[in-house]
Design an enzyme around this catalytic site. Structure first.
Site, mmCIF file in Angstrom:
data_model
loop_
_atom_site.group_PDB
_atom_site.id
_atom_site.type_symbol
_atom_site.label_atom_id
_atom_site.label_comp_id
_atom_site.label_asym_id
_atom_site.label_seq_id
_atom_site.Cartn_x
_atom_site.Cartn_y
_atom_site.Cartn_z
ATOM 1 N N ASP A 1 -4.722 20.227 -3.012
ATOM 2 C CA ASP A 1 -3.949 20.654 -4.182
ATOM 3 C C ASP A 1 -3.786 19.446 -5.115
ATOM 4 O OD1 ASP A 1 -1.853 22.850 -5.274
ATOM 5 O OD2 ASP A 1 -0.726 20.984 -5.088
ATOM 6 N N HIS B 1 -4.243 29.468 -0.167
ATOM 7 C CA HIS B 1 -4.131 28.141 -0.774
ATOM 8 C C HIS B 1 -3.808 27.042 0.224
ATOM 9 C CE1 HIS B 1 -3.394 25.154 -3.820
ATOM 10 N NE2 HIS B 1 -2.168 24.951 -3.353
#
Length: 314
Positions: free
Chosen positions: A108, A290
């Site tokens: 991320d 994610h």
């Protein structure tokens, strides 16, 4: 499920004008450093499944809470969170341990930092492994300006920049609920609700999908953010246009051997131009959302270790 009491104790390391809270595994493997860089709103603890596997494979695993997070320093100035400072912290961490270079792993926002670090300090990065966020091409317009035109003012990257302090306060008032609602897996696909997604999550009574973390694991994140607040981490977003300017004159091509790990159900888009900017990249796709290394820890470890072995690094 992981027992948080098994996570290593941290030390505070003074680097680059700040103190970083650093967790280590495999110190006995001095000389083979691998640095794991968390994203937002995360913590070094998000690498708990990778640390023992990498240490067992012969690595000295170094996992900082980056500035703004955990018990690391939280400077007051927004500009203290730009890519020059964030990458400078990691370079100073290498210097602290006496390493010329290291393999850097990012997830991320940690991936964004690792991409930027590799552009700014290519001689200090041996190999790159990034999860979720591919290389972001530097277009003609600053990133936030571009996102505002395409995605509008409610898109959370834009909102963080245009309405400073608003989201920070909502997340801090609802820390436990926000993190509970954010750390999910197998969420049903649906049209995004109107409004700002992160504020919506902080206010939502009922989470979607299934919990990613055990109650004990979630408690580690909640406790950390109840102490640190969210502003330090959000300030990374508030430097995107500054970073765009700081990267104006660097060579945009990353030559290091690179592994890119995507989650097929991640909301973050895959890159169609990755090979243009990262010619020596290998790509792995995992069936997850994610939070790749927490949702699919074994598969993530296998992908990383297999790739490192192919590079002759294990």
């Amino acid at each position: 499920m992981f027992n948080p009491t098994n996570f290593p104790k941290s030390t505070l390391v003074s680097v680059n004008g700040v103190e970083l809270e650093v967790f280590e595994a495999g110190r006995r493997n001095a000389g083979k450093p691998i640095v794991l860089c968390h994203g937002w709103p995360e913590h070094a603890f998000s690498w708990r499944h990778q640390m023992p596997a990498l240490a067992a494979a012969g690595y000295h695993v170094i996992v900082p809470n980056q500035r703004g997070y955990g018990n690391s320093s939280r400077p007051a100035e927004v500009t203290d969170y730009d890519i020059a400072h964030l990458s400078g912290d990691l370079i100073a961490l290498l210097d602290h341990y006496g390493y010329e270079d290291a393999t850097f792993v990012g997830h991320d926002w940690g991936a964004m930092v690792v991409w930027g670090l590799t552009l700014l300090h290519p001689n200090r990065v041996d190999k790159v492994i990034n999860l979720s966020l591919p290389y972001q091409e530097r277009g003609e317009k600053p990133w936030i300006e571009f996102m505002e035109e395409i995605l509008g003012g409610d898109f959370y990257f834009v909102h963080f920049n245009r309405q400073p302090g608003v989201a920070d306060a909502v997340l801090e008032e609802n820390t436990s609920r926000f993190l509970r609602n954010l750390y999910r897996k197998n969420e049903p696909l649906g049209e995004p609700a109107p409004g700002m997604a992160m504020i919506n999550l902080a206010n939502a009574e009922t989470p979607l999908g299934e919990p990613l973390l055990s109650d004990n694991e979630l408690a580690v994140f909640v406790s950390a953010f109840e102490t640190s607040g969210f502003t330090g981490g959000i300030n990374w977003y508030r430097n995107l246009d500054r970073n765009w300017r700081l990267l104006a004159d660097v060579n945009p091509i990353i030559q290091q051997p690179t592994l890119m790990i995507y989650g097929d159900r991640d909301a973050v888009s895959k890159s169609e131009s990755l090979k243009e900017f990262v010619p020596n990249v290998d790509v792995v796709n995992l069936d997850c959302g994610h939070w790749i290394q927490q949702e699919k820890p074994e598969e993530t470890n296998q992908a990383i270790l297999k790739w490192l072995e192919q590079q002759g690094a294990v």
